[in-house]
Design a protein around this motif. Structure first.
Motif, PDB file in Angstrom:
ATOM      1  N   CYS A  71       0.853  -1.189   0.000  1.00 20.34           N
ATOM      2  CA  CYS A  71       0.000   0.000   0.000  1.00 20.34           C
ATOM      3  C   CYS A  71       0.889   1.238   0.000  1.00 20.34           C
ATOM      4  N   GLU A  72       0.423   2.262  -0.721  1.00 26.17           N
ATOM      5  CA  GLU A  72       1.157   3.529  -0.770  1.00 26.17           C
ATOM      6  C   GLU A  72       0.171   4.667  -0.976  1.00 26.17           C
ATOM      7  N   ARG A  73       0.608   5.855  -0.632  1.00 27.53           N
ATOM      8  CA  ARG A  73      -0.213   7.053  -0.853  1.00 27.53           C
ATOM      9  C   ARG A  73       0.145   7.648  -2.204  1.00 27.53           C
ATOM     10  N   ARG A  74      -0.873   7.976  -2.980  1.00 25.71           N
ATOM     11  CA  ARG A  74      -0.659   8.601  -4.286  1.00 25.71           C
ATOM     12  C   ARG A  74      -1.360   9.949  -4.311  1.00 25.71           C
ATOM     13  N   GLN A  75      -0.740  10.881  -4.994  1.00 29.53           N
ATOM     14  CA  GLN A  75      -1.313  12.215  -5.127  1.00 29.53           C
ATOM     15  C   GLN A  75      -2.525  12.168  -6.051  1.00 29.53           C
ATOM     16  N   VAL A  76      -3.573  12.861  -5.671  1.00 27.21           N
ATOM     17  CA  VAL A  76      -4.786  12.944  -6.483  1.00 27.21           C
ATOM     18  C   VAL A  76      -4.861  14.350  -7.062  1.00 27.21           C
ATOM     19  N   THR A  77      -5.034  14.447  -8.370  1.00 27.54           N
ATOM     20  CA  THR A  77      -5.109  15.739  -9.038  1.00 27.54           C
ATOM     21  C   THR A  77      -6.315  16.522  -8.524  1.00 27.54           C
ATOM     22  N   GLY A  78      -6.091  17.784  -8.206  1.00 25.43           N
ATOM     23  CA  GLY A  78      -7.176  18.655  -7.772  1.00 25.43           C
ATOM     24  C   GLY A  78      -7.377  18.705  -6.275  1.00 25.43           C
ATOM     25  N   THR A  79      -6.552  17.992  -5.526  1.00 22.10           N
ATOM     26  CA  THR A  79      -6.675  18.037  -4.067  1.00 22.10           C
ATOM     27  C   THR A  79      -5.298  17.867  -3.441  1.00 22.10           C
ATOM     28  N   ARG A  84      -4.916   6.369  -0.664  1.00 26.78           N
ATOM     29  CA  ARG A  84      -4.191   5.146  -0.369  1.00 26.78           C
ATOM     30  C   ARG A  84      -4.565   4.105  -1.418  1.00 26.78           C
ATOM     31  N   VAL A  85      -3.546   3.574  -2.090  1.00 26.79           N
ATOM     32  CA  VAL A  85      -3.753   2.580  -3.141  1.00 26.79           C
ATOM     33  C   VAL A  85      -2.938   1.346  -2.783  1.00 26.79           C
ATOM     34  N   CYS A  86      -3.582   0.193  -2.803  1.00 31.90           N
ATOM     35  CA  CYS A  86      -2.904  -1.069  -2.514  1.00 31.90           C
ATOM     36  C   CYS A  86      -2.930  -1.937  -3.762  1.00 31.90           C
ATOM     37  N   THR A  87      -1.774  -2.463  -4.122  1.00 32.29           N
ATOM     38  CA  THR A  87      -1.651  -3.261  -5.335  1.00 32.29           C
ATOM     39  C   THR A  87      -0.723  -4.438  -5.106  1.00 32.29           C
ATOM     40  N   THR A  88      -0.816  -5.416  -5.999  1.00 31.60           N
ATOM     41  CA  THR A  88       0.123  -6.533  -5.993  1.00 31.60           C
ATOM     42  C   THR A  88       1.279  -6.186  -6.930  1.00 31.60           C
ATOM     43  N   GLN A  89       2.342  -6.954  -6.850  1.00 28.03           N
ATOM     44  CA  GLN A  89       3.488  -6.726  -7.729  1.00 28.03           C
ATOM     45  C   GLN A  89       3.075  -6.859  -9.190  1.00 28.03           C
ATOM     46  N   ARG A  90       2.225  -7.816  -9.491  1.00 34.68           N
ATOM     47  CA  ARG A  90       1.772  -8.012 -10.869  1.00 34.68           C
ATOM     48  C   ARG A  90       1.005  -6.789 -11.387  1.00 34.68           C
ATOM     49  N   GLN A  91       0.148  -6.216 -10.539  1.00 36.32           N
ATOM     50  CA  GLN A  91      -0.594  -5.016 -10.936  1.00 36.32           C
ATOM     51  C   GLN A  91       0.356  -3.855 -11.190  1.00 36.32           C
ATOM     52  N   ARG A  92       1.377  -3.697 -10.343  1.00 34.06           N
ATOM     53  CA  ARG A  92       2.344  -2.618 -10.531  1.00 34.06           C
ATOM     54  C   ARG A  92       3.143  -2.828 -11.815  1.00 34.06           C
ATOM     55  N   ASP A  93       3.522  -4.072 -12.100  1.00 40.57           N
ATOM     56  CA  ASP A  93       4.259  -4.364 -13.334  1.00 40.57           C
ATOM     57  C   ASP A  93       3.400  -4.068 -14.560  1.00 40.57           C
TER      58      ASP A  93
END
Length: 119
Positions: A71-79, A84-93
């Motif tokens: 899980c990591e925090r990602r910046q959202v445009t406009g705010t 918080r976005v959680c992904t697997t290694q396959r999704q990130r690849d």
């Protein structure tokens, strides 16, 4: 007789509390979990009445390491607030590969549009 009834009530309450507890309390020692116990803990992450962040933490805790759940925090445009976005290694690849393909497509189209003089 009264002590017996109180003892049974307390014992029943403890059993119910154990059933309603979250997976973290139930499976405290993750290193020693069998595959079956790990799968059961993952299922309980969805059964429990957990908030989104708690559910994501639960999944990150019990997912096998080879899945690479993170899980990591990602910046959202406009705010100014992140998401918080959680992904697997396959999704990130997969996401990384799509981004490369998009950049290649954009740069190839941009070179084509510039013309022979380069701009």
């Amino acid at each position: 007789m009264q002590k017996l009834i109180i003892g049974l009530m307390v014992g029943g309450a403890l059993l119910l509390a154990g059933c309603a507890s979250n997976p973290e309390d139930k499976y405290a020692s993750i290193e020693h979990l069998s595959d079956t116990e790990r799968n059961q803990a993952l299922k309980e992450c969805f059964k429990s009445d957990l908030a989104k962040d708690e559910r994501q933490d639960c999944l990150a805790r019990y997912a096998p390491a080879e899945v690479g759940y993170r899980c990591e925090r990602r910046q959202v445009t406009g705010t100014r607030f992140g998401e918080r976005v959680c992904t697997t290694q396959r999704q990130r690849d997969d996401e990384r590969q799509r981004a490369k393909e998009t950049m290649h497509r954009v740069s190839a189209n941009g070179a084509h549009l510039k013309g022979p003089e380069g701009g």
